[in-house]
Design a protein around this motif. Structure first.
Motif, PDB file in Angstrom:
ATOM      1  N   THR A  40      77.688  -8.265   1.296  1.00  0.00           N
ATOM      2  CA  THR A  40      78.419  -7.273   2.097  1.00  0.00           C
ATOM      3  C   THR A  40      79.232  -6.286   1.262  1.00  0.00           C
ATOM      4  O   THR A  40      79.671  -5.256   1.774  1.00  0.00           O
ATOM      5  CB  THR A  40      79.380  -7.968   3.093  1.00  0.00           C
ATOM      6  OG1 THR A  40      80.335  -8.757   2.364  1.00  0.00           O
ATOM      7  CG2 THR A  40      78.622  -8.838   4.084  1.00  0.00           C
ATOM      8  N   LEU A  41      79.429  -6.568  -0.001  1.00  0.00           N
ATOM      9  CA  LEU A  41      80.290  -5.722  -0.837  1.00  0.00           C
ATOM     10  C   LEU A  41      79.875  -4.252  -0.820  1.00  0.00           C
ATOM     11  O   LEU A  41      80.674  -3.367  -0.500  1.00  0.00           O
ATOM     12  CB  LEU A  41      80.314  -6.255  -2.276  1.00  0.00           C
ATOM     13  CG  LEU A  41      81.195  -5.478  -3.252  1.00  0.00           C
ATOM     14  CD1 LEU A  41      82.659  -5.588  -2.866  1.00  0.00           C
ATOM     15  CD2 LEU A  41      80.981  -5.989  -4.677  1.00  0.00           C
ATOM     16  N   ALA A  42      78.646  -3.943  -1.168  1.00  0.00           N
ATOM     17  CA  ALA A  42      78.201  -2.542  -1.247  1.00  0.00           C
ATOM     18  C   ALA A  42      78.131  -1.860   0.122  1.00  0.00           C
ATOM     19  O   ALA A  42      78.580  -0.719   0.250  1.00  0.00           O
ATOM     20  CB  ALA A  42      76.873  -2.438  -1.975  1.00  0.00           C
ATOM     21  N   ALA A  54      81.841  -1.098   0.819  1.00  0.00           N
ATOM     22  CA  ALA A  54      82.491  -0.186  -0.129  1.00  0.00           C
ATOM     23  C   ALA A  54      81.784   1.165  -0.246  1.00  0.00           C
ATOM     24  O   ALA A  54      82.433   2.199  -0.338  1.00  0.00           O
ATOM     25  CB  ALA A  54      82.571  -0.837  -1.508  1.00  0.00           C
ATOM     26  N   VAL A  55      80.452   1.151  -0.230  1.00  0.00           N
ATOM     27  CA  VAL A  55      79.703   2.390  -0.462  1.00  0.00           C
ATOM     28  C   VAL A  55      79.294   3.064   0.848  1.00  0.00           C
ATOM     29  O   VAL A  55      79.479   4.263   1.014  1.00  0.00           O
ATOM     30  CB  VAL A  55      78.457   2.112  -1.338  1.00  0.00           C
ATOM     31  CG1 VAL A  55      77.626   3.377  -1.527  1.00  0.00           C
ATOM     32  CG2 VAL A  55      78.876   1.537  -2.684  1.00  0.00           C
ATOM     33  N   LEU A  56      78.722   2.287   1.759  1.00  0.00           N
ATOM     34  CA  LEU A  56      78.252   2.856   3.019  1.00  0.00           C
ATOM     35  C   LEU A  56      79.336   2.915   4.089  1.00  0.00           C
ATOM     36  O   LEU A  56      79.111   3.451   5.167  1.00  0.00           O
ATOM     37  CB  LEU A  56      77.051   2.063   3.543  1.00  0.00           C
ATOM     38  CG  LEU A  56      75.828   1.989   2.625  1.00  0.00           C
ATOM     39  CD1 LEU A  56      74.724   1.159   3.279  1.00  0.00           C
ATOM     40  CD2 LEU A  56      75.337   3.376   2.261  1.00  0.00           C
ATOM     41  N   LYS A  57      80.498   2.324   3.790  1.00  0.00           N
ATOM     42  CA  LYS A  57      81.649   2.321   4.710  1.00  0.00           C
ATOM     43  C   LYS A  57      81.344   1.635   6.044  1.00  0.00           C
ATOM     44  O   LYS A  57      81.849   2.020   7.092  1.00  0.00           O
ATOM     45  CB  LYS A  57      82.161   3.743   4.967  1.00  0.00           C
ATOM     46  CG  LYS A  57      82.470   4.534   3.704  1.00  0.00           C
ATOM     47  CD  LYS A  57      83.545   3.884   2.886  1.00  0.00           C
ATOM     48  CE  LYS A  57      83.873   4.730   1.668  1.00  0.00           C
ATOM     49  NZ  LYS A  57      84.437   3.980   0.593  1.00  0.00           N
ATOM     50  N   LYS A  58      80.509   0.601   5.995  1.00  0.00           N
ATOM     51  CA  LYS A  58      80.207  -0.165   7.203  1.00  0.00           C
ATOM     52  C   LYS A  58      81.401  -1.042   7.545  1.00  0.00           C
ATOM     53  O   LYS A  58      82.056  -1.580   6.649  1.00  0.00           O
ATOM     54  CB  LYS A  58      78.982  -1.053   7.001  1.00  0.00           C
ATOM     55  CG  LYS A  58      77.682  -0.302   7.002  1.00  0.00           C
ATOM     56  CD  LYS A  58      76.506  -1.256   7.068  1.00  0.00           C
ATOM     57  CE  LYS A  58      75.241  -0.440   7.092  1.00  0.00           C
ATOM     58  NZ  LYS A  58      74.184  -1.074   7.797  1.00  0.00           N
ATOM     59  N   PRO A  59      81.672  -1.245   8.822  1.00  0.00           N
ATOM     60  CA  PRO A  59      82.711  -2.207   9.203  1.00  0.00           C
ATOM     61  C   PRO A  59      82.314  -3.609   8.730  1.00  0.00           C
ATOM     62  O   PRO A  59      81.127  -3.945   8.679  1.00  0.00           O
ATOM     63  CB  PRO A  59      82.737  -2.147  10.734  1.00  0.00           C
ATOM     64  CG  PRO A  59      82.031  -0.882  11.089  1.00  0.00           C
ATOM     65  CD  PRO A  59      81.082  -0.579   9.978  1.00  0.00           C
ATOM     66  N   ALA A  92      70.237  -6.316  -2.357  1.00  0.00           N
ATOM     67  CA  ALA A  92      69.623  -4.998  -2.525  1.00  0.00           C
ATOM     68  C   ALA A  92      69.153  -4.433  -1.184  1.00  0.00           C
ATOM     69  O   ALA A  92      69.319  -3.244  -0.902  1.00  0.00           O
ATOM     70  CB  ALA A  92      68.467  -5.070  -3.514  1.00  0.00           C
ATOM     71  N   LEU A  93      68.592  -5.283  -0.337  1.00  0.00           N
ATOM     72  CA  LEU A  93      68.112  -4.838   0.971  1.00  0.00           C
ATOM     73  C   LEU A  93      69.252  -4.396   1.885  1.00  0.00           C
ATOM     74  O   LEU A  93      69.046  -3.578   2.785  1.00  0.00           O
ATOM     75  CB  LEU A  93      67.313  -5.952   1.652  1.00  0.00           C
ATOM     76  CG  LEU A  93      65.950  -6.264   1.050  1.00  0.00           C
ATOM     77  CD1 LEU A  93      65.367  -7.524   1.680  1.00  0.00           C
ATOM     78  CD2 LEU A  93      65.002  -5.085   1.222  1.00  0.00           C
ATOM     79  N   ALA A  94      70.447  -4.910   1.657  1.00  0.00           N
ATOM     80  CA  ALA A  94      71.602  -4.574   2.506  1.00  0.00           C
ATOM     81  C   ALA A  94      71.938  -3.088   2.452  1.00  0.00           C
ATOM     82  O   ALA A  94      72.581  -2.565   3.358  1.00  0.00           O
ATOM     83  CB  ALA A  94      72.816  -5.409   2.111  1.00  0.00           C
ATOM     84  N   MET A  95      71.489  -2.401   1.414  1.00  0.00           N
ATOM     85  CA  MET A  95      71.738  -0.963   1.292  1.00  0.00           C
ATOM     86  C   MET A  95      70.635  -0.142   1.964  1.00  0.00           C
ATOM     87  O   MET A  95      70.657   1.081   1.915  1.00  0.00           O
ATOM     88  CB  MET A  95      71.866  -0.575  -0.181  1.00  0.00           C
ATOM     89  CG  MET A  95      73.087  -1.160  -0.848  1.00  0.00           C
ATOM     90  SD  MET A  95      74.630  -0.547  -0.138  1.00  0.00           S
ATOM     91  CE  MET A  95      74.609   1.135  -0.749  1.00  0.00           C
ATOM     92  N   ASN A  96      69.661  -0.808   2.590  1.00  0.00           N
ATOM     93  CA  ASN A  96      68.551  -0.161   3.274  1.00  0.00           C
ATOM     94  C   ASN A  96      67.856   0.860   2.365  1.00  0.00           C
ATOM     95  O   ASN A  96      67.744   2.039   2.699  1.00  0.00           O
ATOM     96  CB  ASN A  96      69.026   0.500   4.573  1.00  0.00           C
ATOM     97  CG  ASN A  96      67.881   0.890   5.473  1.00  0.00           C
ATOM     98  OD1 ASN A  96      66.822   0.273   5.427  1.00  0.00           O
ATOM     99  ND2 ASN A  96      68.072   1.928   6.256  1.00  0.00           N
ATOM    100  N   PRO A  97      67.384   0.407   1.208  1.00  0.00           N
ATOM    101  CA  PRO A  97      66.799   1.336   0.236  1.00  0.00           C
ATOM    102  C   PRO A  97      65.432   1.860   0.666  1.00  0.00           C
ATOM    103  O   PRO A  97      64.717   1.206   1.426  1.00  0.00           O
ATOM    104  CB  PRO A  97      66.671   0.474  -1.021  1.00  0.00           C
ATOM    105  CG  PRO A  97      66.459  -0.899  -0.491  1.00  0.00           C
ATOM    106  CD  PRO A  97      67.313  -0.983   0.753  1.00  0.00           C
TER     107      PRO A  97
END
Length: 194
Positions: free
Chosen positions: A53-55, A58-63, A104-109
């Protein structure tokens, strides 16, 4: 492809966007190109769920609750639902690599890069990681995989690029590569591994 190394020549285009132009937005590129390293690179001080959940937070600003729901979905996808609260040191190498894939998949690349994802694993753990990657390929995920796992490459690849000494020796569809390679160097390689 993730611009972690400086390119000396050539260009790379992903989804119509050049990522090698001087004006390319590196941060944006890295948001769309997932990377799974050979040595997992999980944060040892974070739980499995927190690693995933970190990225997105922090990066995508997801709740946080949305990111955690996604992490749980991805852990189920890689067969590790029961490991959400575990620490990286409590996991086998294969489990750590599957968490790294979920992260890696959590960032929906748009593209996933895999650098020898099974080389640091015991032989018994290799199959579980390759099974996850095969599922991703069957779902249509674009992946660039550096691997010596020829059985996996033959089964999952659309195109195989054989390199030697930093140069492309041959590029072909798997069936052509394995049954009718054009280059002598490719034939010598296949004779040693098949």
């Amino acid at each position: 492809m993730n611009r972690l190394e400086h390119l000396d020549s050539g260009s790379i285009v992903i989804d119509g966007e050049s990522i090698t132009e001087p004006k390319a937005d590196i941060r944006h590129i890295r948001e769309e190109v997932g990377m799974v390293f050979q040595s997992f690179n999980l944060f040892p001080h974070l739980s499995v769920a927190d690693n995933i959940t970190l990225a997105p937070i922090a990066v995508l600003k997801k709740p946080k609750d949305e990111a955690l729901a996604l992490a749980r979905k991805l852990l189920a996808k890689v067969g590790l639902s029961e490991k959400e609260s575990a620490w990286p040191e409590q996991l086998s190498g294969g489990q750590q690599q599957r968490v790294a894939i979920a992260r890696a998949l959590a960032m929906n690349p748009k593209v996933m890069l895999f650098d020898e994802p099974t080389s640091a694993l015991d032989p018994e753990m290799i199959k579980e990681v390759l099974d996850v990657m095969t599922d991703l390929a069957q779902e249509g995920m674009t992946m660039l995989v550096v691997s010596h796992e020829m059985g996996f490459a033959r089964a999952a690849a659309d195109r195989i690029i054989f390199m030697d000494a930093g140069q492309i020796v041959e590029a072909a569809p798997p069936e052509t590569f394995f049954t009718n390679p054009r280059e002598e160097r490719t034939r010598r390689f296949l004779e040693h591994i098949l």
